[in-house]
Scaffold this active site. Sequence first.
Site, PDB file in Angstrom:
ATOM      1  N   ASP A 178     -28.779  91.206  13.835  1.00  0.00           N
ATOM      2  CA  ASP A 178     -29.050  90.729  15.193  1.00  0.00           C
ATOM      3  C   ASP A 178     -30.553  90.561  15.456  1.00  0.00           C
ATOM      4  O   ASP A 178     -30.975  89.750  16.275  1.00  0.00           O
ATOM      5  CB  ASP A 178     -28.519  91.708  16.254  1.00  0.00           C
ATOM      6  CG  ASP A 178     -27.244  92.421  15.877  1.00  0.00           C
ATOM      7  OD1 ASP A 178     -26.995  92.600  14.675  1.00  0.00           O
ATOM      8  OD2 ASP A 178     -26.512  92.832  16.781  1.00  0.00           O
ATOM      9  N   ASP A 180     -34.996  94.909  20.993  1.00  0.00           N
ATOM     10  CA  ASP A 180     -34.302  93.841  21.715  1.00  0.00           C
ATOM     11  C   ASP A 180     -35.196  93.085  22.699  1.00  0.00           C
ATOM     12  O   ASP A 180     -34.692  92.418  23.607  1.00  0.00           O
ATOM     13  CB  ASP A 180     -33.088  94.416  22.454  1.00  0.00           C
ATOM     14  CG  ASP A 180     -31.936  94.704  21.498  1.00  0.00           C
ATOM     15  OD1 ASP A 180     -31.725  93.900  20.572  1.00  0.00           O
ATOM     16  OD2 ASP A 180     -31.257  95.732  21.679  1.00  0.00           O
TER      17      ASP A 180
END
Length: 395
Positions: free
Chosen positions: A173, A115
């Site tokens: 994602d 992330d």
Amino acid sequence: MKRLVLALLITSSTTAFAQTKVSKKEMKALVKESLDFSARQYKGMMTAVPDSLFPRSTNKDGSMMTAKYNWWTAGFYPGSCWYLFEATGDPAFRAEAEKRQENLLPNQYRTNTHDLGFLMYCSFGNDLRLTKDTAARSILLTSSASLIKRYKPSIQAIRSWDHAGWKCPVIIDNMMNLEMLMWAARESKDPNFARIAVEHANTTLKNHFREDYSSYHVIDYDTATGQVFAKKTHQGHSDASAWSRGQAWGLYGYTMMYRETKDRTYLDQARHIADYMLNHPNMPADLVPYYDYDAPEIPNAIRDASAAAVMSSALLELSRYVDKAESKRYWNAGADALVSLSSDAYRAKEGANNHFILMHSTGSVPGKSELEVPLSYADYYYLEALLRYQKWGGR
Ligand code: GLY
């Protein structure tokens, strides 16, 4: 009052695809008013969150849910402050962004998360864009070098989670983290960053998508063979369903990869994803998706305003890369979603909602967490979409 009238126009009906119901002049006024509101709302946020933490959501007891520097959403609050600095020129937002992102610094060395784009590019990336700060440049290059350590040559993709229970999961994602790598390739003149981003995008394109261009949430790979081991969901209704935020991450990711590479395969993928969403019989007329396009509770399923915000921002960009008729369709849909999000149905009352801007986002239905709550990334992509409308809306 005007905002209320607009809200009434865009809720209630059931057509799958809305046309812009707001004139350009009204839309411009709405965007300006929404940015002004957001700035006032986030002035309240500044004093509500302890200095060492980041706003995340709302707890079940109504109090603010905060996050530590290493939670995947921590970069969105400083990022939103940068967008508000851009929108208003108010130095208080720059100071707040700079103060808060200091706490993110240890992330640049982490190799235990995929992330890093969300964490560092949404914060320091906007800093660099707006201030040309050389420290931000160096932090982003270090973050990019850390991120590519998760690249798996046998799969030709960047590993997502390290959680037990998976072999080598890659989630849709993760397309969002590629933007930082494309920037790093340009900035450092090291093509390795771009090669990895492109390989990841190609592998995702090959294995994450179904024939109708909806995507699986998680593809679990066998690292020994590089082959797909399982196609699963983590936050959607079922393995075979279309989790709404995942569809929005895919749309945004391929639109961005087209911008970065000019490879038409990515543009076509983004167009197909957009069409999947906009033609979907379960897309509500206000263009704020249910948490999953296949949620069995529809029409009573909960919505996900964060998916609408990501979708809106992506559609506004996608509209710039296609022919006139398609452009109008995507632009109008992006704008219509913004009108909905700016209405009383989704936008908080001033001073309420723990100072977040939007209500009614959904983190994870299967995980029973963050249901119909504010989420910091819904605010971030909403602000981004408002700014994109303002920047490109004069066309
Ligand atoms: N990246 C996690 C999510 O979208 O919830």
